[in-house]
Design an enzyme around this catalytic site. Structure first.
Site, PDB file in Angstrom:
ATOM      1  N   CYS A 101      45.733   3.691 -24.874  1.00 39.15           N
ATOM      2  CA  CYS A 101      45.199   1.950 -26.147  1.00 39.15           C
ATOM      3  C   CYS A 101      44.331   0.550 -25.875  1.00 39.15           C
ATOM      4  O   CYS A 101      45.951  -0.059 -26.049  1.00 39.15           O
ATOM      5  CB  CYS A 101      46.205   2.285 -27.079  1.00 39.15           C
ATOM      6  SG  CYS A 101      45.950   4.199 -28.008  1.00 39.15           S
TER       7      CYS A 101
ATOM      8  N   ARG B  60      40.170  -2.652 -11.547  1.00 36.67           N
ATOM      9  CA  ARG B  60      39.384  -3.608 -11.715  1.00 36.67           C
ATOM     10  C   ARG B  60      38.248  -4.118 -11.985  1.00 36.67           C
ATOM     11  O   ARG B  60      37.885  -4.700 -12.429  1.00 36.67           O
ATOM     12  CB  ARG B  60      38.243  -3.064 -10.193  1.00 36.67           C
ATOM     13  CG  ARG B  60      39.336  -3.556  -8.970  1.00 36.67           C
ATOM     14  CD  ARG B  60      39.155  -2.864  -6.684  1.00 36.67           C
ATOM     15  NE  ARG B  60      38.044  -4.672  -6.991  1.00 36.67           N
ATOM     16  CZ  ARG B  60      36.670  -4.628  -6.636  1.00 36.67           C
ATOM     17  NH1 ARG B  60      36.240  -3.125  -7.295  1.00 36.67           N
ATOM     18  NH2 ARG B  60      36.423  -5.047  -7.090  1.00 36.67           N
TER      19      ARG B  60
END
Ligand SMILES: *Cc1c(COP(=O)(O)O)cnc(C)c1O
Length: 405
Positions: A325, A292
């Site tokens: 990443c 979220r």
């Protein structure tokens, strides 16, 4: 955001030791309280929990114990809900797709309601070998076409969204469904995180002339989307109550977040702290666990757990970042935290809804474990931490490539 912490720090520290991190921790008593709040406001309504918020079986069972049904949109959700022991009569199927697999399982299990989102969907149901399921009643979903500029959270209820039918089209379809003897009523889910019940006034205004033209209708499904925390249920109950009583309609509601958001937290451990223009606290949980913040910029309160929490707050801005990443891999931005270091625990709160449910295997991140606590008792593991093997369990070796899906 003044909700009291779900668990004390000693409990959370012990849970992290015992089950590892990242870890989802749910308090079932908090779910009891959330059901109570809705029930007090809407004693007559049928509550159908939107399963997409959190499909954990322990949670589905707890809600079922309170007589709460379910709103499901995929065959997977329907299968899990039935497996948790819910009564099919208390289930409503929604969503803009409703593929053949979902329709077949719905027909076999005898679900109570289906919310029809389009004329083509109604035709699909009727054209199936079994036809429209005997004993199932239909809602027709109305797109209220409310202006998102006046209601910024009406993302699903604006005219350009993919959900539902424009009011006049909905009426036309609802007449057909009524003539076939299957109409329960109309359905609107106006959006998510709605904190202003005047949104529903707009919805009821749209629905009033439609109900006038549908004397057969005896139910209204007003969806979910109630903001957490603090939705003024009493105000809504009064307005909706007047509408349903006048027309003799039984009310269905489909709360998702409102039933589970405050009941869960994500426990994560700090792996590294990087000082700089901005302090980056790298945690072992991120967007693959709780999407979220990355997807919506959603805010979840984050606090340090244990003795470290008593230290003074760090002076500069702090981001709590995930392990992957990806720039968006973040749990919180500009978080107020003390001087933390590797090994310290963080609790990401109000995370019981749309947490693991929206998690992914991105970057081959495995899913965290889930535990539930009931009335302050012993924590119970309800979902094991995913094993690495789960990442490749469904891969087919090249030598087996002739095996079909
Ligand atoms: C997602 C959804 C809900 C639940 O929304 P919340 O914001 O979690 O309450 C209810 N009904 C429908 C049709 C939905 O798509």
């Amino acid at each position: 955001m003044t909700h009291a912490p779900l668990f004390d720090d000693a409990t959370l520290t012990a849970l992290a030791e015992r089950f590892g991190t990242p870890l989802w921790v749910y308090d079932l008593t908090e779910i009891d309280a959330a059901v109570g709040t809705l029930r007090r406001a809407f004693p007559e309504a049928h509550l159908a929990y939107a399963v997409k918020a959190n499909a954990n079986r322990a949670i589905l069972r707890r809600l079922h114990a309170h007589g709460v049904g379910a709103e499901v949109i995929t065959v997977g959700e329907l299968a899990r809900t039935l497996r948790a022991g819910l009564d099919p009569a208390e289930i409503v199927i929604g969503g803009p797709a409703q593929d053949r697999a979902l329709r077949d399982l719905a027909r076999r299990s005898g679900v109570g309601r289906v919310s029809i989102d389009s004329a083509s969907q109604w035709r699909d149901w009727c054209a199936d070998p079994g036809g429209w399921p005997v004993g199932t009643r239909a809602f027709v979903r109305v797109n209220p076409g409310l202006d998102p500029a006046t209601h910024e959270h009406m993302a699903t209820g604006q005219a350009t969204s993919k959900f539902g039918l424009a009011p006049w089209e909905a009426l036309e379809l609802a007449r057909q469904v009524a003539d076939a003897g299957s109409l329960a009523g109309l359905h609107v889910h106006a959006g998510s995180q709605i904190d202003d019940p005047s949104v529903h006034d707009g919805v009821l205004e749209v629905l009033a002339p439609l109900y006038a033209a549908l004397p057969e209708a005896d139910e209204l499904d007003l969806g979910g989307g109630f903001a957490v925390p603090g939705f003024p249920y009493d105000v809504l109950a009064e307005r909706v109550g007047a509408f349903t009583q006048e027309r003799g309609l039984r009310l269905w509601l489909e709360p998702g977040r409102a039933l589970v958001a405050t009941a869960g937290l994500l426990l994560a451990r700090v792996l590294h702290v990087k000082e700089g223009v901005r302090r980056h606290v790298i945690a072992d949980a991120g967007m693959a666990d709780l999407l979220r913040p990355a997807l919506y910029g959603a805010h979840h309160p984050i606090r340090a757990v244990g003795a470290v929490a008593a230290r003074p707050a760090h002076a500069g801005p702090t981001d709590v970042d995930g392990p992957l990443c990806e720039n968006a891999d973040r749990l919180g931005r500009d978080v107020v935290l003390p001087e933390v270091s590797a090994g310290d625990l963080l609790a990401v709160e109000q995370a019981g809804a749309y947490g693991l449910a929206m998690g992914s295997h991105y970057a081959s991140h495995t899913r965290a474990a889930e535990v539930v606590v009931d009335h302050g008792g012993e924590a119970r593991l309800v979902r094991r931490r995913e094993a690495l093997e789960a990442l490749w369990a469904d891969e087919v070796d090249e030598v087996d490539a002739t095996v079909s899906a």
